[in-house]
Design an enzyme around this catalytic site. Sequence first.
Site, mmCIF file in Angstrom:
data_model
loop_
_atom_site.group_PDB
_atom_site.id
_atom_site.type_symbol
_atom_site.label_atom_id
_atom_site.label_comp_id
_atom_site.label_asym_id
_atom_site.label_seq_id
_atom_site.Cartn_x
_atom_site.Cartn_y
_atom_site.Cartn_z
ATOM 1 N N HIS A 65 0.810 -1.210 0.000
ATOM 2 C CA HIS A 65 0.000 0.000 0.000
ATOM 3 C C HIS A 65 0.851 1.271 0.000
ATOM 4 C CE1 HIS A 65 -3.702 1.956 -0.116
ATOM 5 N NE2 HIS A 65 -4.331 1.410 0.914
ATOM 6 N N ASP A 99 -1.841 2.301 -4.670
ATOM 7 C CA ASP A 99 -3.077 2.769 -4.048
ATOM 8 C C ASP A 99 -4.202 1.773 -4.299
ATOM 9 O OD1 ASP A 99 -1.792 5.071 -3.202
ATOM 10 O OD2 ASP A 99 -2.348 6.192 -5.012
#
Length: 567
Positions: free
Chosen positions: A539, A543
């Site tokens: 992450h 995204d």
Amino acid sequence: MGRYVFKLPDVGEGTAEAELVAWHVKVGDTVAEDQIIADIMTDKATVELTSPVAGKVLAAHGEPGQQLAVGSPLVEFEVEGAGNASEAPPPSNPAPQASVPLTGGQTAAAVSSPPRGEGDQPKAGGGAPAAAGGNFVFKLPDVGEGTAEAELVGWHVKVGDAVSEDQLLAEVMTDKATVELTSPVAGTVVALHGDAGQQLAVGGLLVSFTVEGKGNRGEAPPPSNPAPQASVPLTGGQTVSVSSPPRGEGDHPKPKAKDGGGAPAARTLSTRNQRPLASPAVRQRARDLGIELQFVPGSGPAGRIEHGDLDAWVASGGHAPSVPGASTGSAYERHEGTTETRIIGLRRKIAEKMAESVRRIPHITYVEEIDVTALEELRAHLNSRKTKDQPKLNVLPFIARAMVVALRDQPTINSHYDDEAGVLTTHAAVHIGIAAQTPNGLMVPVVRHAEARDPWDTALEIARVSGAAKDGSAKRDELSGSTITITSLGTLGGVVHTPIINHPEVAIVGPNKIAERVVVKDGQMVVRKMMNLSSSFDHRIVDGHDAAVFVQRIKGLLEHPATLWMN
């Protein structure tokens, strides 16, 4: 002054010869004990050879590129003392005039004579025992460039055993490979220094022997750890053999290892999580015969499987003997007690890598369902028309192709992230790791340049590298360098899972099992073949929106499989 002849040592099981890659010394050089003198290459790795003695180089036998037989003279030295050869013949080949650096191949281990004990005096003959009743201390040799320590995986001898020269003593594991250590002398084991799972320093005490002659130490130290009661077989990883150099001409016959008073050798069956011990020649013969080695009882040291064991297995029709201690009682028999298992060797390396991935990477997991009815129809059609040389296609080559196409729009997902340096390296080539369960634990063999492969070529390469990982023949470069990974449990794939990213990659894709489900299509309830696709992303780099776009692109390609090769 005397002459010492250093012969080419056995640098791998079943290796009869090796290629001379480069010299690091020339005639006339004065070398120190354990100084690198040459690089040689086998079919497994490039190996550094170090000098077993201190002395002056009189002759160097062989030119770079030449194949040399194991046991043939390699370097002749002038040494203090009597040496190990009576007279010096003229050099068979002139040595190069300058040292030549290593020219290729991975360096697996340095093959060194064992470090000498404290307070040793220079020895004639490179440390071969000369008088009765001596003590010989074998220290952990340097088993890889820059390696300061190694993990003791298991012992193959115990205190009191009589061992012969070059007999297998133990396995140790570095971050590169599992290495077999063999005895530099013939003698009796009086102490084992270390327990399985323990980290040992290079140059630290490993095994103490009593030998004929004066040995290399004044007195034998007490055991720093009690010896195990039985040998422990290798538990994982690629194996590279590190042997002490053969003795020179004129050596006395060596005593043989005891075999229990002539009793038949015990036959040992490997457990599920153990890599069966066998030489490359035995492994190749087993592959030719279609035999799974983990089911073959071994009669060699620590359960090593030998050619005679394969013959016995074939003669028995492929039936293993009953496992001692198997329960024959009631299905409702009560059981007591616990079993503790130390996590060592490759299994510990896997655990450490998984923990590092979870600790360092903030995972985001995304799951999507995919209608693979059309894909399964295409796959069945292609398999029905395949040629003799083409493999049967499963779903993985199609998923790999879909990933390749989807990465064209989102190349950042095909990256390595060095979080310590803060550098993201995006790769043009797509090297897909295939997480595979093997007898040695979870490994990730690599299908290189998946972007340049058709479905049959991809299927062949997946089968090849996965098979090599399972039988232990995979080379180091076949188990490293992936840029993105597929993890599949096949028919056990379940409904959904949360795959752990293969650090330092930033994404992993995991197909689940294909099952028929009732779905609504065009307002009608129909039965379709459905598959959930689980995926995880780093992450910090990817995204949530970009992760969803990537998986949706894969979904579209797999639901319309003709488009896989139209992009």
